[in-house]
Design a protein around this motif. Structure first.
Motif, short mmCIF file in Angstrom:
data_model
loop_
_atom_site.label_atom_id
_atom_site.label_comp_id
_atom_site.label_asym_id
_atom_site.label_seq_id
_atom_site.Cartn_x
_atom_site.Cartn_y
_atom_site.Cartn_z
N ILE A 136 0.98 -1.39 0.00
CA ILE A 136 -0.02 -0.16 -0.05
C ILE A 136 0.80 1.26 0.09
CG2 ILE A 136 -1.58 1.32 1.35
CD1 ILE A 136 -3.01 -1.19 2.32
N LEU A 139 2.22 2.64 -3.44
CA LEU A 139 1.31 3.05 -4.44
C LEU A 139 1.58 4.76 -4.24
CD1 LEU A 139 -2.24 1.54 -3.38
CD2 LEU A 139 -0.88 1.13 -5.42
N GLU A 143 -3.42 7.21 -3.99
CA GLU A 143 -4.15 5.96 -4.03
C GLU A 143 -3.85 5.16 -2.71
OE1 GLU A 143 -2.79 3.91 -7.59
OE2 GLU A 143 -3.43 5.30 -8.94
N ALA A 144 -2.68 5.40 -2.15
CA ALA A 144 -2.37 4.72 -0.86
C ALA A 144 -3.17 5.28 0.45
CB ALA A 144 -0.54 5.17 -0.69
N VAL A 147 -6.88 3.69 -0.29
CA VAL A 147 -6.90 2.40 -0.21
C VAL A 147 -6.65 2.25 1.49
CG1 VAL A 147 -5.51 0.26 -0.37
CG2 VAL A 147 -6.12 1.51 -2.36
N GLY A 178 -6.07 2.25 -6.79
CA GLY A 178 -5.01 1.68 -5.96
C GLY A 178 -5.28 0.15 -5.72
N ARG A 181 -4.37 -1.79 -9.10
CA ARG A 181 -2.78 -1.74 -9.16
C ARG A 181 -2.27 -2.82 -8.29
NH1 ARG A 181 0.34 2.78 -10.74
NH2 ARG A 181 -1.19 4.15 -10.38
#
Length: 214
Positions: A136, A139, A143-144, A147, A178, A181
């Motif tokens: 995580i 990312l 996004e991190a 998420v 995220g 990915r």
């Protein structure tokens, strides 16, 4: 408010009334989540360095301002996460710059072949929270953040948007990107851990495995 947040709401009210034991219960219930969330922001997935320092500062602020909070247990988790996030970003602005990790730097997205990624053979064969947190943190920051708020703090899109200072649609979109990915990076090594009946190669299935590992 979720069913699990009902008792949390009662504990908040008791803590606001001066019950020190209730505040200890709040701390024990939320600290692990906040610590892991902050770890994804400051690059300390294990939570034994910068993340611990930032989260401790957040709890001082939470204790100081607890009397001003007005909401249920779910809103309280969002409120605490927002305080922790603000302190994490302030911390990042005051410490010496570190080499960029993954695609966090600005600019066009790198082709998949050039994207820093965990080696396929190193992918966990079962839920591994440490590896998941590291993924995580890898990312892009937007996004991190989205998420982590969903998977670690347990917030929905509306409350994640409150923490991030954006719209629910934007928070939902960032979390979706995220997770996709992450599913792409975990690949087939995680597919076998999907729930029975789910398509083994489906990115959503792989992401579900990833979130169960938290």
């Amino acid at each position: 408010m979720t069913e699990a947040d009902g008792p949390l709401t009662e504990t908040i009210r008791a803590a606001q009334a001066g019950d020190e034991t209730a505040f200890v219960h709040l701390y024990r219930a939320l600290h692990p989540r906040l610590l892991r969330y902050v770890g994804t922001l400051v690059g300390d997935a294990e939570g034994d360095g910068d993340a611990e320092e930032v989260t401790a500062g957040a709890w001082q602020e939470i204790a100081r301002d607890l009397g001003t909070f007005d909401g249920d247990g779910t809103c309280f988790r969002a409120w605490c996460a927002r305080i922790a996030r603000t302190r994490a970003l302030t911390h990042l602005g005051h410490r010496p710059a570190r080499p960029a990790r993954g695609p966090r730097h600005p600019g066009p997205r790198h082709p998949r072949a050039q994207r820093p990624a965990p080696h396929p053979e190193a992918a966990p064969k079962r839920p591994d929270s440490g590896r998941t947190l590291a993924l995580i943190a890898w990312l892009p920051r937007e996004e991190a953040d989205a998420v982590a708020l969903r998977a670690i703090v347990g917030l929905d899109a509306e409350r994640a948007a409150y923490v991030l200072g954006t719209s629910p649609a934007a928070a939902r979109s960032a979390a979706h990107r995220g997770v996709r990915r992450l599913a792409d990076q975990l690949g087939e090594a995680a597919a076998g851990a999907c729930l029975t009946g789910e398509p083994a190669g489906d990115a959503t299935c792989t992401a579900t495995w990833m979130l169960r590992g938290m």
